[in-house]
Design an enzyme around this catalytic site. Structure first.
Site, PDB file in Angstrom:
ATOM      1  N   SER A  23      -7.892  -5.746  -0.161  1.00 56.85           N
ATOM      2  CA  SER A  23      -7.735  -6.551  -1.377  1.00 56.85           C
ATOM      3  C   SER A  23      -7.428  -7.994  -1.012  1.00 56.85           C
ATOM      4  CB  SER A  23      -6.583  -5.981  -2.203  1.00 56.85           C
ATOM      5  OG  SER A  23      -6.198  -6.915  -3.190  1.00 56.85           O
ATOM      6  N   LYS A  39      -2.125  -3.411   2.334  1.00 52.68           N
ATOM      7  CA  LYS A  39      -3.511  -3.852   2.561  1.00 52.68           C
ATOM      8  C   LYS A  39      -3.585  -4.756   3.793  1.00 52.68           C
ATOM      9  CE  LYS A  39      -5.887  -2.011  -0.909  1.00 52.68           C
ATOM     10  NZ  LYS A  39      -6.857  -0.933  -0.648  1.00 52.68           N
ATOM     11  N   SER A  51     -13.388   7.432  -9.178  1.00 47.95           N
ATOM     12  CA  SER A  51     -13.121   6.356 -10.155  1.00 47.95           C
ATOM     13  C   SER A  51     -13.613   5.021  -9.595  1.00 47.95           C
ATOM     14  CB  SER A  51     -11.603   6.303 -10.395  1.00 47.95           C
ATOM     15  OG  SER A  51     -11.271   5.243 -11.258  1.00 47.95           O
ATOM     16  N   TYR A  74       1.774  -3.244  -2.279  1.00 47.64           N
ATOM     17  CA  TYR A  74       0.315  -3.063  -2.208  1.00 47.64           C
ATOM     18  C   TYR A  74      -0.295  -4.101  -1.252  1.00 47.64           C
ATOM     19  CZ  TYR A  74      -4.488  -3.323  -4.165  1.00 47.64           C
ATOM     20  OH  TYR A  74      -5.852  -3.364  -4.351  1.00 47.64           O
ATOM     21  N   THR A  97     -12.285  -2.006 -13.075  1.00 50.46           N
ATOM     22  CA  THR A  97     -12.217  -0.575 -12.770  1.00 50.46           C
ATOM     23  C   THR A  97     -11.024   0.028 -13.520  1.00 50.46           C
ATOM     24  OG1 THR A  97     -10.710  -0.908 -10.919  1.00 50.46           O
ATOM     25  CG2 THR A  97     -13.076  -0.980 -10.416  1.00 50.46           C
TER      26      THR A  97
END
Ligand SMILES: NC(=O)c1ccc[n+]([C@@H]2O[C@H](COP(=O)([O-])OP(=O)(O)OC[C@H]3O[C@@H](n4cnc5c(N)ncnc54)[C@H](OP(=O)(O)O)[C@@H]3O)[C@@H](O)[C@H]2O)c1
Length: 327
Positions: A180, A210, A54, A206, A241
């Site tokens: 990120s 990261k 993906s 998240y 995305t």
């Protein structure tokens, strides 16, 4: 001394929005008159890539194949993985692209996958740690780890550690960690890696994972100093995305057509993997082919001692031996 181009680039960087959107990408592409990333040859080189099914991973897989690389595709869903492989073979006939099923959040799965990769890939030149996801509610894996930290910090650590020796046999070995810009917003509480304190928020977990991923890449690069391995992190800015559409629909709508295309988002992945000049530094963070700061505010800074402590903690959590620094 800052030249005019760096000044314009750095100004855009400070402002975040123009930097992370396609505006930043196009500005820098023109400022530096880059060669197309796909013009760097990868013939005869093997790239181990996580998350090729993906978004950015899919775009990177297609580009690496066009650049002449062999691929080892690591994905969590056998059906999606095979579909991706079939698409890649249709685009680039004759491509070598064995697949390995792995759930990056399961260390048992990562260990089994690493063993399979070593079986199918006698040579590894590049490892791209790309797979990632924002997980909305706090979950604990069957192995007892908070899922976000397991998938984006512990799993990649184990995978890279177990492939490191094979990687070091390459004449030009590189590791690219896809992180990120969200990490800029968070510090990493070293005494609460499992996110047991405070209310769990997916975006926060998240960003912490990261930040940990980047701290570990810096520490790995330090430990590999004196070898020929180059290990860097990059962040793609904001790219359109399926992952972004699913986890941040409001944000995706707000930024709209200023989101980067997946091809723009992966430019620096390809450049770090392939460009001769990208071997110049190790243990750094990149956006748009240039080194960027690890922190935007002092409170998020992890010292060298913090990074070494994190490394030791992750070794203890995963039960991994210290990865060898000699081939
Ligand atoms: N797009 C952006 O603007 C942006 C910004 C900053 C950072 N990033 C980072 O870029 C990377 C790629 O993101 P994307 O935007 O391309 O997202 P995406 O479209 O959702 O793709 C993510 C990929 O990671 C795989 N994956 C997720 N969890 C996994 C797990 N536990 N085990 C194995 N594979 C797993 C997915 O597999 P399935 O297909 O099976 O779901 C998919 O192939 C991520 O690390 C993300 O954090 C993206």
């Amino acid at each position: 001394m800052l030249n005019a181009r760096s000044l314009v680039d750095n100004l855009a960087e400070v402002l975040v929005v123009p930097s992370f959107t396609r505006l930043g990408f196009n500005l820098r592409r023109r400022l530096y008159d880059w060669p197309d990333a796909e013009s760097y040859p990868m013939t005869g080189r093997t790239v181990v890539l996580t998350g090729p099914t993906s978004g950015l991973g899919r775009a990177a897989a297609g580009a690496f194949a066009r650049m002449g690389a062999n691929l080892v595709l690591l994905g969590r869903d056998a059906g999606r993985l095979e579909r991706t492989r079939a698409e890649l073979l249709a685009e680039t006939p004759g491509l070598a692209a064995p697949t390995v099923v792995v759930d990056m959040a399961s260390l048992a799965s990562v260990r089994a996958a690493a063993a399979q990769v070593l079986e199918v890939a006698p040579q590894i030149d590049v490892i791209v740690d790309n797979a990632g996801a924002m997980i909305p509610t706090r979950e604990v894996t069957a192995e007892g780890f908070e899922r976000t930290f397991a998938a984006m910090t512990l799993g990649p650590f184990v995978l890279v550690s177990r492939l490191q020796q094979r990687l070091m046999e390459s004449p030009d070995p590189r590791i690219v960690a896809v992180t990120s810009g969200g990490m800029y917003t968070q510090s990493l509480p070293l005494d609460d890696l499992a996110y047991e304190r405070g209310e769990y928020q997916g975006a926060l977990a998240y960003a912490r994972a990261k930040r940990a991923q980047v701290a570990l890449i810096r520490e790995r690069a330090r430990r590999l100093r004196g070898t020929n391995v180059v290990a860097n992190a990059m962040h793609p800015g904001w790219a359109n995305t399926p992952g972004v559409q699913a986890s941040l629909p409001g944000f995706a709508k707000l930024v709209g057509d200023q989101l980067r295309s997946p091809a723009e988002g992966v430019d620096t992945i390809l450049w770090l993997a392939a460009a001769p000049e990208a071997r110049a530094v190790s243990g750094r963070l990149f956006l748009d082919r240039r080194v960027r700061p690890f922190d935007r505010v002092p409170s998020t800074r992890l010292s060298a001692a913090d990074r070494a402590l994190l490394w030791g903690t992750v070794l203890a959590m995963t039960g991994e031996p210290e990865p060898t620094a000699r081939g």
